[in-house]
Design a protein around this motif. Structure first.
Motif, PDB file in Angstrom:
ATOM      1  N   VAL B   4    -135.784  92.671  36.550  1.00  0.00           N
ATOM      2  CA  VAL B   4    -134.936  91.507  36.237  1.00  0.00           C
ATOM      3  C   VAL B   4    -133.652  91.639  37.047  1.00  0.00           C
ATOM      4  O   VAL B   4    -133.052  92.721  37.086  1.00  0.00           O
ATOM      5  N   VAL B   6    -130.095  89.353  37.554  1.00  0.00           N
ATOM      6  CA  VAL B   6    -129.325  88.179  37.153  1.00  0.00           C
ATOM      7  C   VAL B   6    -128.007  88.184  37.915  1.00  0.00           C
ATOM      8  O   VAL B   6    -127.336  89.196  37.957  1.00  0.00           O
ATOM      9  N   LEU B   9    -124.659  84.387  36.259  1.00  0.00           N
ATOM     10  CA  LEU B   9    -125.390  83.447  35.400  1.00  0.00           C
ATOM     11  C   LEU B   9    -124.459  82.731  34.427  1.00  0.00           C
ATOM     12  O   LEU B   9    -123.686  83.365  33.709  1.00  0.00           O
ATOM     13  N   ILE B  53    -133.806  84.717  30.799  1.00  0.00           N
ATOM     14  CA  ILE B  53    -134.662  85.695  31.502  1.00  0.00           C
ATOM     15  C   ILE B  53    -136.140  85.342  31.274  1.00  0.00           C
ATOM     16  O   ILE B  53    -136.971  85.473  32.161  1.00  0.00           O
ATOM     17  N   ILE B  64    -131.630  83.868  38.593  1.00  0.00           N
ATOM     18  CA  ILE B  64    -132.399  84.826  37.778  1.00  0.00           C
ATOM     19  C   ILE B  64    -133.673  85.138  38.549  1.00  0.00           C
ATOM     20  O   ILE B  64    -134.430  84.218  38.888  1.00  0.00           O
TER      21      ILE B  64
END
Lengths: 414, 229
Positions: B4, B6, B9, B53, B64
């Protein structure tokens, strides 16, 4: 997506609120059952009407003067009708081929006179295709060698104040010829129960009526009665080959008695329109059930979307619920409709009390007021599809609502 | 390698005349095999972050990337496909499908993927056994305790061998003993299968078990602690 999974989810989903689902299924079943029963009754009476009309007014195949259908004038005859009838009978040995003359004129007795429709027939052949010989209430049916004999409707005999053995004179003018007349003696009276037919019909042998017409061996029509209506189309083609005269028309009964065909079609269309209204009402019940079921499961749909189910798959699941409701309702409805039809097929549905008579006349055909339904197999196949189609269409709105759900909001839905 | 990623965001909601800033520029990387807890008070943005997510929500701004795919550029249908193939979800209220049995709930994702009946049933049975529900496969959710239902939810989340399991307050509705057992189960799955877990939680026990704790306050990351490092 797996069809089995959709079906499982839909079927089990409907079991969550069994009472609501059962009420909806009962609505579909009741509507479809009623529709099926009513259609079977209508189909039976239409078949009866067509059978009577084919017997009384035409034949499965009819040979007539080419212009007779446009304007049924008495002088528009089939000449040499005996020869034509013989060639048709030879080519179709299982069929009954007969000739008829229809004349309009005045029937006079010593005390009275009235307009009549005179029907000249070959008595033995005629008795094979219609049941007027069974409806004789006084005297006897025509004999082929009795050229003076006339059979009157019972009501007509009363109007003319004549009884068995009395003389009556038939007067008629055919085309440009002078008014001609013929004396007959009353040999019998029939009763169909229809005042129009019993009060205006008289039947004689073919030969004396031929004397009133032009041409050699004339007849208004040559009719072929087949053992099975399904042979009509093929045998009509054959008959056209046997009767190539362009001055004559060779028609299947659908062309020969278009008024009856139109009556049946109109009556069927009217019934279908009524059932469409009922279908819409039942469909609204399905909309309610499926929509309630959907609104109760918004959170569950949110979870399904979260774990990867697509909106169109959810919509398919909702449509499947409608389909399952429709399928079960249609199956029960058809069973109910058929079960209700069964005893009526044997014992009949007696409407004589309601109408106060034995029969009614429709399009010139006497119809019995005891209706015998017949199972319309063509529609028996179509009805389940209609039931399911309505249920699926009714589920379109709830299904569309589902496609608009957003997973996050749906999961939070209480 | 990050499973993941990010970047900056942001997620804003409009409520009447007000704009709520649920996330105010969050940067976060989660590596494969991590056991991460997102902590923070109510309204801090942890569930919003988890939903973003998971592709359940769309960001107002930022990027993302999950399992190498840029969610911010994906259409809803593609995000559904990503969730189906690569993500697993565990919710606070179990959220099992009530008309399906434990094994049917577990194999639901595999059915959606179109796997063969025999294959998905075998995998679902094995997964249920792995979460300690052997012998309860054919019970409906209403016939299971809260803890057992949440185990089925975990089985459903992991049966498809996802790259990432997202769990939103998974112990919130469980008593402490059952909650503890569930955390141990997820720890074991993380350890033995290398599954990546990300939790949004208030539960101190989850925080204790997590190897990484990311604290959110007012839509921003306040701290990011890795244990044993």
């Amino acid at each position: 997506m797996n069809f089995g999974l959709l079906f499982t989810l839909a079927a089990r989903g409907l079991r969550r609120n069994r009472r609501r689902s059962l009420i909806t299924i009962a609505g579909i079943a009741f509507g479809l059952g009623l529709m099926s029963l009513s259609n079977n009754i209508g189909y039976g009476s239409h078949q009866d009407m067509v059978k009577s009309a084919v017997g009384l007014m035409a034949g499965h195949i009819v040979v007539q003067h080419a212009d007779y259908q446009d304007e049924p004038r008495a002088e528009r005859v089939v000449a040499n009708s005996g020869q034509i009838a013989s060639s048709l009978a030879a080519a179709m040995p299982e069929a009954t081929v007969l000739r008829r003359i229809n004349l309009e004129g005045l029937l006079l007795s010593p005390l009275s006179s009235t307009a009549v429709g005179l029907r000249a027939v070959q008595p033995e052949a005629e008795a094979m295709v219609i049941d007027l010989d069974d409806r004789i209430v006084e005297g006897e049916w025509l004999k082929a060698d009795d050229a003076d004999a006339i059979i009157l409707g019972q009501l007509l005999a009363e109007r003319l104040s004549v009884g068995l053995g009395d003389k009556v004179v038939f007067m008629s003018q055919v085309g440009d010829r002078d008014v001609d007349s013929r004396l007959f003696r009353v040999r019998g009276m029939f009763r169909t129960g229809s005042p129009e037919i019993d009060g205006m019909s008289a039947i004689v042998n073919l030969e004396p009526a031929q004397e009133l017409l032009p041409e050699t061996d004339p007849a208004t029509l040559v009719a072929v009665h087949l053992p099975d209506d399904r042979q009509t189309a093929d045998q009509t083609v054959l008959a056209r080959q046997l009767v190539p005269d362009p001055g004559l028309a060779v028609m299947a009964w659908q062309e020969a008695i278009p008024d009856i065909v139109a009556f049946v079609e109109l009556d069927s269309a009217y019934s279908d329109a009524m059932w469409l209204v009922l279908g819409v009402i039942v469909a609204l019940g399905v909309v309610n059930t499926v929509l309630m079921s959907v609104m109760e499961r918004v959170r569950e749909f949110g979870v399904m979307m979260a774990i990867g189910m697509k909106p169109r798959q959810l919509a398919a699941m909702v449509l499947m619920e409608g389909m399952v409701l429709g399928l079960i309702g249609a199956a029960i409805g058809l069973a109910l409709g058929t079960l209700a039809t069964w005893p009526l097929m044997h014992y009949g549905l007696d409407l004589s009390e309601m109408y106060g008579g034995e029969s009614i006349e429709a399009g010139g055909v006497p119809l019995s007021l005891v209706l015998y339904p017949e199972i319309d197999t063509a529609r028996l196949v179509v009805y389940p599809f209609i039931g399911v189609l309505f249920a699926v269409l009714a589920s379109l709105y709830p299904a569309w609502k589902v496609t608009g759900l957003q997973p996050v909001q749906a999961i939070r839905h209480q | 390698m990050s499973i993941v990623s990010v970047r900056n965001l942001r997620r804003e909601y409009t409520q009447g005349a007000f704009t709520v800033h649920a996330l105010r520029g969050v940067d976060l990387d989660i590596a494969a095999g991590e056991f991460t807890a997102l902590m923070g008070p109510s309204g801090s943005g942890k569930t919003t972050l988890l939903n973003l997510i998971g592709g359940l929500d769309e960001p107002t701004a930022g990027e993302i990337t999950v399992d190498g795919q840029d969610l911010s550029r994906m259409k809803a249908g593609d995000r559904s496909e990503l969730r189906l193939r690569r993500l697993g979800f565990v919710f606070q209220s179990y959220n099992l499908i009530p008309v399906l049995s434990a094994v049917e709930n577990t194999e639901f994702v595999l059915m959606l993927r179109g796997e063969s009946a025999a294959n998905r049933r075998q995998r679902a049975m094995e997964t249920l056994a792995a979460v300690g529900l052997k012998g309860m496969e054919h019970r409906r959710p209403s016939e299971l305790s809260g803890g057992q239902q949440q185990r089925v939810a975990v089985a459903r989340a992991i049966a498809g061998e996802p790259a990432l399991v997202l769990a939103d307050e998974p112990t919130a509705n469980l008593d402490s003993t059952t909650g503890h057992e569930l955390i141990e189960l997820m720890q074991r799955l993380n350890r033995e299968r290398g599954l990546t877990f990300v939790f949004a939680t208030h539960d101190p026990k989850v925080m204790e078990a997590a190897r990484r704790v990311v604290r959110l306050e007012d839509g921003q990351i306040a701290s990011d602690e890795r244990k044993g490092s």
